[in-house]
Scaffold this motif. Structure first.
Motif, PDB file in Angstrom:
ATOM      1  N   LEU A   1      60.914  45.505  35.897  1.00 53.33           N
ATOM      2  CA  LEU A   1      60.112  45.555  37.113  1.00 53.33           C
ATOM      3  C   LEU A   1      59.161  46.741  37.088  1.00 53.33           C
ATOM      4  N   GLU A   2      59.633  47.886  36.622  1.00 52.69           N
ATOM      5  CA  GLU A   2      58.778  49.060  36.566  1.00 52.69           C
ATOM      6  C   GLU A   2      57.632  48.864  35.572  1.00 52.69           C
ATOM      7  N   ARG A   3      57.925  48.233  34.445  1.00 55.65           N
ATOM      8  CA  ARG A   3      56.880  48.021  33.442  1.00 55.65           C
ATOM      9  C   ARG A   3      55.843  47.019  33.924  1.00 55.65           C
ATOM     10  N   ILE A   4      56.295  45.947  34.563  1.00 58.34           N
ATOM     11  CA  ILE A   4      55.331  44.951  35.032  1.00 58.34           C
ATOM     12  C   ILE A   4      54.504  45.509  36.183  1.00 58.34           C
ATOM     13  N   GLN A   5      55.076  46.434  36.958  1.00 57.02           N
ATOM     14  CA  GLN A   5      54.299  47.070  38.022  1.00 57.02           C
ATOM     15  C   GLN A   5      53.146  47.871  37.439  1.00 57.02           C
ATOM     16  N   ASP A   6      53.371  48.531  36.301  1.00 54.21           N
ATOM     17  CA  ASP A   6      52.287  49.261  35.637  1.00 54.21           C
ATOM     18  C   ASP A   6      51.163  48.306  35.232  1.00 54.21           C
ATOM     19  N   VAL A   7      51.532  47.121  34.750  1.00 57.57           N
ATOM     20  CA  VAL A   7      50.520  46.134  34.350  1.00 57.57           C
ATOM     21  C   VAL A   7      49.735  45.664  35.574  1.00 57.57           C
ATOM     22  N   LEU A   8      50.434  45.398  36.684  1.00 54.92           N
ATOM     23  CA  LEU A   8      49.760  44.931  37.893  1.00 54.92           C
ATOM     24  C   LEU A   8      48.822  45.984  38.469  1.00 54.92           C
ATOM     25  N   ALA A   9      49.095  47.246  38.197  1.00 53.73           N
ATOM     26  CA  ALA A   9      48.252  48.323  38.713  1.00 53.73           C
ATOM     27  C   ALA A   9      47.154  48.719  37.726  1.00 53.73           C
ATOM     28  N   THR A  10      46.940  47.918  36.673  1.00 51.77           N
ATOM     29  CA  THR A  10      45.884  48.188  35.693  1.00 51.77           C
ATOM     30  C   THR A  10      44.695  47.278  35.989  1.00 51.77           C
ATOM     31  N   PRO A  11      43.597  47.795  36.543  1.00 55.35           N
ATOM     32  CA  PRO A  11      42.482  46.938  36.986  1.00 55.35           C
ATOM     33  C   PRO A  11      41.875  46.078  35.893  1.00 55.35           C
ATOM     34  N   ALA A  12      41.852  46.559  34.653  1.00 50.54           N
ATOM     35  CA  ALA A  12      41.262  45.763  33.573  1.00 50.54           C
ATOM     36  C   ALA A  12      42.086  44.521  33.278  1.00 50.54           C
ATOM     37  N   THR A  13      43.364  44.541  33.656  1.00 49.34           N
ATOM     38  CA  THR A  13      44.261  43.412  33.402  1.00 49.34           C
ATOM     39  C   THR A  13      44.450  42.550  34.637  1.00 49.34           C
ATOM     40  N   THR A  14      44.680  43.195  35.782  1.00 42.62           N
ATOM     41  CA  THR A  14      45.096  42.474  36.990  1.00 42.62           C
ATOM     42  C   THR A  14      44.096  42.660  38.122  1.00 42.62           C
ATOM     43  N   SER A  15      43.736  41.548  38.765  1.00 41.37           N
ATOM     44  CA  SER A  15      42.912  41.577  39.979  1.00 41.37           C
ATOM     45  C   SER A  15      43.615  40.807  41.081  1.00 41.37           C
ATOM     46  N   ILE A  16      43.517  41.339  42.294  1.00 42.91           N
ATOM     47  CA  ILE A  16      44.055  40.653  43.467  1.00 42.91           C
ATOM     48  C   ILE A  16      42.892  40.061  44.249  1.00 42.91           C
ATOM     49  N   ARG A  17      43.051  38.816  44.680  1.00 45.34           N
ATOM     50  CA  ARG A  17      42.009  38.150  45.463  1.00 45.34           C
ATOM     51  C   ARG A  17      42.572  37.785  46.830  1.00 45.34           C
ATOM     52  N   LEU A  18      41.908  38.308  47.862  1.00 47.22           N
ATOM     53  CA  LEU A  18      42.340  38.104  49.247  1.00 47.22           C
ATOM     54  C   LEU A  18      41.727  36.823  49.795  1.00 47.22           C
ATOM     55  N   VAL A  19      42.579  35.921  50.257  1.00 43.03           N
ATOM     56  CA  VAL A  19      42.110  34.651  50.816  1.00 43.03           C
ATOM     57  C   VAL A  19      42.255  34.702  52.326  1.00 43.03           C
ATOM     58  N   MET A  20      41.222  34.246  53.031  1.00 39.79           N
ATOM     59  CA  MET A  20      41.264  34.256  54.493  1.00 39.79           C
ATOM     60  C   MET A  20      40.419  33.122  55.042  1.00 39.79           C
ATOM     61  N   ASN A  21      40.554  32.901  56.333  1.00 39.07           N
ATOM     62  CA  ASN A  21      39.688  31.982  57.076  1.00 39.07           C
ATOM     63  C   ASN A  21      38.848  32.804  58.040  1.00 39.07           C
ATOM     64  N   PRO A  22      37.712  32.291  58.507  1.00 37.24           N
ATOM     65  CA  PRO A  22      36.899  33.040  59.472  1.00 37.24           C
ATOM     66  C   PRO A  22      37.506  32.974  60.872  1.00 37.24           C
ATOM     67  N   GLU A  23      38.658  33.650  61.030  1.00 38.47           N
ATOM     68  CA  GLU A  23      39.386  33.673  62.298  1.00 38.47           C
ATOM     69  C   GLU A  23      39.888  35.086  62.552  1.00 38.47           C
ATOM     70  N   LYS A  24      39.940  35.483  63.819  1.00 38.83           N
ATOM     71  CA  LYS A  24      40.220  36.863  64.201  1.00 38.83           C
ATOM     72  C   LYS A  24      41.540  37.388  63.635  1.00 38.83           C
ATOM     73  N   MET A  25      42.679  36.699  63.891  1.00 39.81           N
ATOM     74  CA  MET A  25      43.979  37.208  63.470  1.00 39.81           C
ATOM     75  C   MET A  25      44.098  37.249  61.952  1.00 39.81           C
ATOM     76  N   VAL A  26      43.504  36.283  61.284  1.00 41.15           N
ATOM     77  CA  VAL A  26      43.545  36.238  59.823  1.00 41.15           C
ATOM     78  C   VAL A  26      42.781  37.422  59.235  1.00 41.15           C
ATOM     79  N   ILE A  27      41.612  37.715  59.806  1.00 42.26           N
ATOM     80  CA  ILE A  27      40.805  38.832  59.312  1.00 42.26           C
ATOM     81  C   ILE A  27      41.541  40.152  59.504  1.00 42.26           C
ATOM     82  N   GLU A  28      42.195  40.325  60.671  1.00 40.90           N
ATOM     83  CA  GLU A  28      42.931  41.559  60.935  1.00 40.90           C
ATOM     84  C   GLU A  28      44.026  41.774  59.902  1.00 40.90           C
ATOM     85  N   GLU A  29      44.778  40.729  59.596  1.00 42.63           N
ATOM     86  CA  GLU A  29      45.846  40.867  58.606  1.00 42.63           C
ATOM     87  C   GLU A  29      45.277  41.154  57.223  1.00 42.63           C
TER      88      GLU A  29
END
Length: 406
Positions: free
Chosen positions: A207-235
């Motif tokens: 778990l610790e090793r894979i966390q290092d990989v997830l925190a490496t921007p050249a390897t891992t990107s997170i994409r935030l999905v939302m709808n154009p709605e107030k509560m969704v945008i806040e979260e």
């Protein structure tokens, strides 16, 4: 070592790209993740999509039955719905026996012990362990993680620290004493407690090793999905703050189910929705700039199956490579300032100092840029500090916070 490391000890390029999709439940992140995986596979990348959402809607999106192990969907595309108890039965039987035995010693009845034998956060941990296995085997060009809703995703990304704390509370005795006791119990009862503890240690190391990989921007990107709605945008704004705070790279925002205005007749039932949607889309642009904003139109029908996923991918990426790093610069970070407080840094390119006004209100930072107002969600701990000053240097707004005593 499971992964090769660079000169500074961080994981180097392991040849596999990771995309993690997250967002509030119901926004369509599974659809966006599946469409991305399918597009990448059809572009020639050997792709695995892992679902960590307990609701498991990935099979519905792909319109195919899925199991707890990776299986082929089409050429170069593989999919898997991670199942916690299947994973424990296949890989961590000794650990399960360890947990059951400890809970029985503590007087917990059998049914409750069976449920408690799964560590808190272990469902998310199972996903990380399958991800670690796929990376170690180096068999895929791309791994897409269809993550659980936002809160569970933050649990997943902070899991190593949480589980280490939990283990210390569950087993408040010395490791070597426990392993010696476990060896004795195994000899007399056949219950492999010492082996179970060793499995736990191996799990935490992975778990610790894979966390290092997830925190490496050249390897891992997170994409935030939302709808154009107030509560969704806040979260989504709150999730973005904490992802940046923990050092995870968010490279884009995906706005799903945008109703095409030109297709809505005047005085129709949806006219009011289109009006509010226009306002929320502008809020999204202000809140998440300079991240790329990828808009996905509402298809007017349920999205499942290869043909409809292809339409989603076409709208989302157009001619862009879905595996590319779409944005590689941090936009929000918190730094410690010795003993007297913290400095919050926000990326504000192309802004003049005299046009910026900053105010602290509860858990939000209100930044007025000319005639535009932006609200940033602050980490909870900053509510115990007071804003003292702000500066604008080289495209970064730096906001200083000091403790009330200081």
């Amino acid at each position: 070592m499971l992964f090769p490391t660079g000169e500074n000890g961080s994981p180097s390029d392991i040849g596999t790209r990771i995309l993690l999709f997250t967002g509030k439940g119901g926004v369509g992140k599974t659809t966006c993740a599946a469409a991305t995986a399918q597009r990448a596979a059809r572009n020639g990348k050997k792709t695995l999509i892992l679902s960590s959402d307990p609701a498991h809607s990935l099979a519905d999106a792909l319109d195919q039955e899925l199991g707890p192990e990776a299986q082929a969907i089409e050429e170069r595309l593989f999919a898997q719905e991670v199942d916690l108890y299947y994973s424990m039965k296949k890989y961590w039987g000794n650990m399960r026996e360890l947990m059951l035995t400890v809970f029985r010693w503590q007087g917990v009845d059998q049914i409750a012990a069976e449920e408690m034998a799964a560590l808190p956060g272990m469902n998310e941990g199972s996903v990380l362990l399958w991800l670690e296995q796929a990376l170690r085997e180096d068999d895929y060009d791309l791994i897409v993680v269809d993550s659980a809703p936002t809160g569970e995703t933050l649990t997943l990304l902070t899991l190593p620290q949480v589980t280490q704390w939990w283990l210390a509370k569950a087993f408040p005795f010395q490791k070597f004493a426990f392993k010696s006791l476990g060896f004795g119990v195994r000899k007399t009862t056949g219950i492999p407690l010492d082996k179970g503890y060793e499995e736990l240690e191996v799990i935490f190391e992975k778990l610790e090793r894979i966390q290092d990989v997830l925190a490496t921007p050249a390897t891992t990107s997170i994409r935030l999905v939302m709808n154009p709605e107030k509560m969704v945008i806040e979260e989504a704004r709150r999730a973005y703050t904490y992802l940046q705070l923990y050092g995870y790279a968010v490279d884009s925002v995906i706005v799903n189910r945008v109703l095409p205005e030109e297709q809505v007749p005047e005085n129709s039932f949806f006219e009011g929705y289109v009006t509010s949607q226009r306002k929320y889309l502008e809020q999204i642009r202000q809140s998440f700039s300079p991240l790329p904003i990828l808009e996905v139109p509402h298809l007017g029908e349920e999205v499942f199956g290869a043909e409809r996923l292809e339409r989603i991918a076409e709208a989302m990426y157009d001619n862009t490579d879905p595996t590319a790093v779409l944005h590689d610069e941090p936009t929000f970070q918190v730094r410690e300032k010795g003993d007297d407080g913290y400095m919050l840094e926000i990326r504000l390119p192309f802004v003049e100092d005299e046009s910026v006004d900053v105010r602290h209100r509860g858990d939000q930072l209100v930044v007025q840029v000319a005639n535009q107002r932006r609200n940033y969600i602050l980490p909870n701990f900053l509510s115990y500090f007071s804003l003292t000053e702000h500066t604008l240097e080289e495209g970064w707004l730096r906001v200083h916070f000091a403790s009330e005593e200081a």
